[in-house]
Design a protein around this motif. Structure first.
Motif, PDB file in Angstrom:
ATOM      1  N   GLN A   6     -33.672  48.733 -45.979  1.00 28.16           N
ATOM      2  CA  GLN A   6     -32.921  49.787 -46.058  1.00 28.16           C
ATOM      3  C   GLN A   6     -31.842  49.790 -47.064  1.00 28.16           C
ATOM      4  OE1 GLN A   6     -31.059  49.544 -42.029  1.00 28.16           O
ATOM      5  NE2 GLN A   6     -32.750  51.252 -41.248  1.00 28.16           N
ATOM      6  N   ARG A   7     -31.255  48.647 -47.609  1.00 27.80           N
ATOM      7  CA  ARG A   7     -30.418  48.560 -48.348  1.00 27.80           C
ATOM      8  C   ARG A   7     -31.100  48.753 -49.730  1.00 27.80           C
ATOM      9  NH1 ARG A   7     -27.455  42.797 -46.910  1.00 27.80           N
ATOM     10  NH2 ARG A   7     -26.082  43.258 -48.589  1.00 27.80           N
ATOM     11  N   TYR A   8     -32.361  48.272 -49.813  1.00 26.35           N
ATOM     12  CA  TYR A   8     -33.106  48.528 -51.226  1.00 26.35           C
ATOM     13  C   TYR A   8     -33.328  49.901 -51.373  1.00 26.35           C
ATOM     14  CZ  TYR A   8     -37.123  48.710 -54.096  1.00 26.35           C
ATOM     15  OH  TYR A   8     -38.069  48.740 -55.160  1.00 26.35           O
ATOM     16  N   GLU A   9     -33.464  50.652 -50.402  1.00 27.78           N
ATOM     17  CA  GLU A   9     -33.721  52.069 -50.511  1.00 27.78           C
ATOM     18  C   GLU A   9     -32.472  52.810 -51.008  1.00 27.78           C
ATOM     19  OE1 GLU A   9     -36.407  53.739 -50.430  1.00 27.78           O
ATOM     20  OE2 GLU A   9     -37.765  52.022 -50.115  1.00 27.78           O
ATOM     21  N   ALA A  10     -31.436  52.431 -50.297  1.00 26.91           N
ATOM     22  CA  ALA A  10     -29.931  52.903 -50.749  1.00 26.91           C
ATOM     23  C   ALA A  10     -29.775  52.451 -52.170  1.00 26.91           C
ATOM     24  CB  ALA A  10     -28.900  52.211 -49.868  1.00 26.91           C
ATOM     25  N   TYR A  11     -30.067  51.358 -52.408  1.00 28.48           N
ATOM     26  CA  TYR A  11     -29.860  50.712 -54.130  1.00 28.48           C
ATOM     27  C   TYR A  11     -30.569  51.798 -54.999  1.00 28.48           C
ATOM     28  CZ  TYR A  11     -31.247  48.188 -58.113  1.00 28.48           C
ATOM     29  OH  TYR A  11     -31.454  47.738 -59.256  1.00 28.48           O
ATOM     30  N   LYS A  12     -31.831  51.948 -54.653  1.00 25.89           N
ATOM     31  CA  LYS A  12     -32.763  52.834 -55.456  1.00 25.89           C
ATOM     32  C   LYS A  12     -32.296  54.213 -55.531  1.00 25.89           C
ATOM     33  CE  LYS A  12     -36.818  52.762 -53.636  1.00 25.89           C
ATOM     34  NZ  LYS A  12     -38.321  53.081 -53.333  1.00 25.89           N
ATOM     35  N   LYS A  13     -31.889  54.793 -54.510  1.00 24.15           N
ATOM     36  CA  LYS A  13     -31.185  56.072 -54.411  1.00 24.15           C
ATOM     37  C   LYS A  13     -29.965  56.042 -55.369  1.00 24.15           C
ATOM     38  CE  LYS A  13     -29.880  59.988 -51.420  1.00 24.15           C
ATOM     39  NZ  LYS A  13     -29.420  60.262 -50.210  1.00 24.15           N
ATOM     40  N   GLY A  14     -29.075  55.230 -55.094  1.00 20.97           N
ATOM     41  CA  GLY A  14     -27.826  55.128 -55.982  1.00 20.97           C
ATOM     42  C   GLY A  14     -28.091  54.982 -57.283  1.00 20.97           C
ATOM     43  N   PHE A  42     -38.138  39.062 -48.434  1.00 18.44           N
ATOM     44  CA  PHE A  42     -37.730  40.171 -49.143  1.00 18.44           C
ATOM     45  C   PHE A  42     -37.542  39.237 -50.305  1.00 18.44           C
ATOM     46  CE2 PHE A  42     -35.130  43.312 -51.192  1.00 18.44           C
ATOM     47  CZ  PHE A  42     -36.073  44.352 -50.780  1.00 18.44           C
ATOM     48  N   PRO A  43     -37.767  39.642 -51.591  1.00 20.90           N
ATOM     49  CA  PRO A  43     -37.612  38.920 -52.873  1.00 20.90           C
ATOM     50  C   PRO A  43     -36.104  38.601 -53.087  1.00 20.90           C
ATOM     51  CG  PRO A  43     -39.333  40.710 -53.102  1.00 20.90           C
ATOM     52  CD  PRO A  43     -38.558  40.859 -51.819  1.00 20.90           C
ATOM     53  N   ASP A  44     -35.872  37.192 -53.511  1.00 14.86           N
ATOM     54  CA  ASP A  44     -34.326  37.065 -53.975  1.00 14.86           C
ATOM     55  C   ASP A  44     -34.003  37.919 -54.798  1.00 14.86           C
ATOM     56  OD1 ASP A  44     -34.437  35.008 -51.750  1.00 14.86           O
ATOM     57  OD2 ASP A  44     -35.028  33.430 -53.100  1.00 14.86           O
ATOM     58  N   THR A  45     -34.865  38.149 -56.192  1.00 17.86           N
ATOM     59  CA  THR A  45     -34.316  38.843 -57.452  1.00 17.86           C
ATOM     60  C   THR A  45     -33.891  40.158 -56.757  1.00 17.86           C
ATOM     61  OG1 THR A  45     -36.708  39.555 -57.784  1.00 17.86           O
ATOM     62  CG2 THR A  45     -35.637  37.530 -58.916  1.00 17.86           C
ATOM     63  N   PHE A  46     -34.661  40.670 -55.874  1.00 22.13           N
ATOM     64  CA  PHE A  46     -34.078  42.072 -55.468  1.00 22.13           C
ATOM     65  C   PHE A  46     -32.861  42.025 -54.594  1.00 22.13           C
ATOM     66  CE2 PHE A  46     -38.231  44.744 -55.597  1.00 22.13           C
ATOM     67  CZ  PHE A  46     -38.622  44.134 -56.693  1.00 22.13           C
ATOM     68  N   LYS A  47     -32.684  40.928 -53.760  1.00 22.15           N
ATOM     69  CA  LYS A  47     -31.533  40.653 -52.985  1.00 22.15           C
ATOM     70  C   LYS A  47     -30.056  40.690 -53.941  1.00 22.15           C
ATOM     71  CE  LYS A  47     -33.557  38.439 -48.978  1.00 22.15           C
ATOM     72  NZ  LYS A  47     -33.502  37.217 -48.135  1.00 22.15           N
ATOM     73  N   LEU A  48     -30.222  39.890 -55.025  1.00 22.57           N
ATOM     74  CA  LEU A  48     -29.466  39.847 -56.126  1.00 22.57           C
ATOM     75  C   LEU A  48     -28.983  41.039 -56.560  1.00 22.57           C
ATOM     76  CD1 LEU A  48     -27.426  37.858 -57.559  1.00 22.57           C
ATOM     77  CD2 LEU A  48     -29.255  37.633 -59.203  1.00 22.57           C
ATOM     78  N   ALA A  49     -29.829  41.828 -56.993  1.00 23.54           N
ATOM     79  CA  ALA A  49     -29.752  43.162 -57.427  1.00 23.54           C
ATOM     80  C   ALA A  49     -28.972  44.084 -56.378  1.00 23.54           C
ATOM     81  CB  ALA A  49     -31.049  43.787 -58.011  1.00 23.54           C
ATOM     82  N   ILE A  50     -29.273  43.797 -55.312  1.00 25.48           N
ATOM     83  CA  ILE A  50     -28.694  44.805 -53.991  1.00 25.48           C
ATOM     84  C   ILE A  50     -27.310  44.294 -53.907  1.00 25.48           C
ATOM     85  CG2 ILE A  50     -28.676  45.145 -51.528  1.00 25.48           C
ATOM     86  CD1 ILE A  50     -31.859  45.229 -52.041  1.00 25.48           C
ATOM     87  N   LEU A  51     -27.092  43.019 -54.011  1.00 27.30           N
ATOM     88  CA  LEU A  51     -25.662  42.544 -53.464  1.00 27.30           C
ATOM     89  C   LEU A  51     -24.866  42.785 -54.648  1.00 27.30           C
ATOM     90  CD1 LEU A  51     -26.925  39.068 -52.190  1.00 27.30           C
ATOM     91  CD2 LEU A  51     -25.767  41.033 -50.801  1.00 27.30           C
ATOM     92  N   THR A  52     -25.246  42.846 -55.854  1.00 28.16           N
ATOM     93  CA  THR A  52     -24.396  43.022 -57.065  1.00 28.16           C
ATOM     94  C   THR A  52     -24.136  44.545 -56.943  1.00 28.16           C
ATOM     95  OG1 THR A  52     -25.487  41.352 -58.475  1.00 28.16           O
ATOM     96  CG2 THR A  52     -24.425  43.128 -59.527  1.00 28.16           C
TER      97      THR A  52
END
Length: 76
Positions: A6-14, A42-52
């Motif tokens: 869900q956070r990834y989808e919000a990141y992509k949308k934003g 879930f991939p750590d690199t994607f987690k970092l992008a989302i957290l940032t």
């Protein structure tokens, strides 16, 4: 939001990204992105992008009301 998908989808949308954009940016195939984000781990690199992204939103570093042609003049 606790769910990484869900956070990834919000990141992509934003950010205005689609999976194909992320694949291009990471020099990967579209299928590899789609498979990566549906795995249990879930991939750590994607987690970092989302957290940032989320941290920048909280700190007001990302806004959506800047003009399209935003440019800072540095030469006088």
């Amino acid at each position: 939001m606790n769910n990484w998908k869900q956070r990834y989808e919000a990141y992509k949308k934003g950010m205005g990204y689609k999976n194909k954009d992320i694949a291009r940016l990471l020099d990967r195939k579209l299928n590899s992105i789609e498979v990566s984000v549906t795995r249990e781990k879930f991939p750590d690199t994607f987690k970092l992008a989302i957290l940032t992204y989320e941290k920048m939103l909280l700190n007001g570093r990302i806004t959506y009301d800047e003009p399209e042609d935003y440019k800072v003049e540095t030469d006088e």
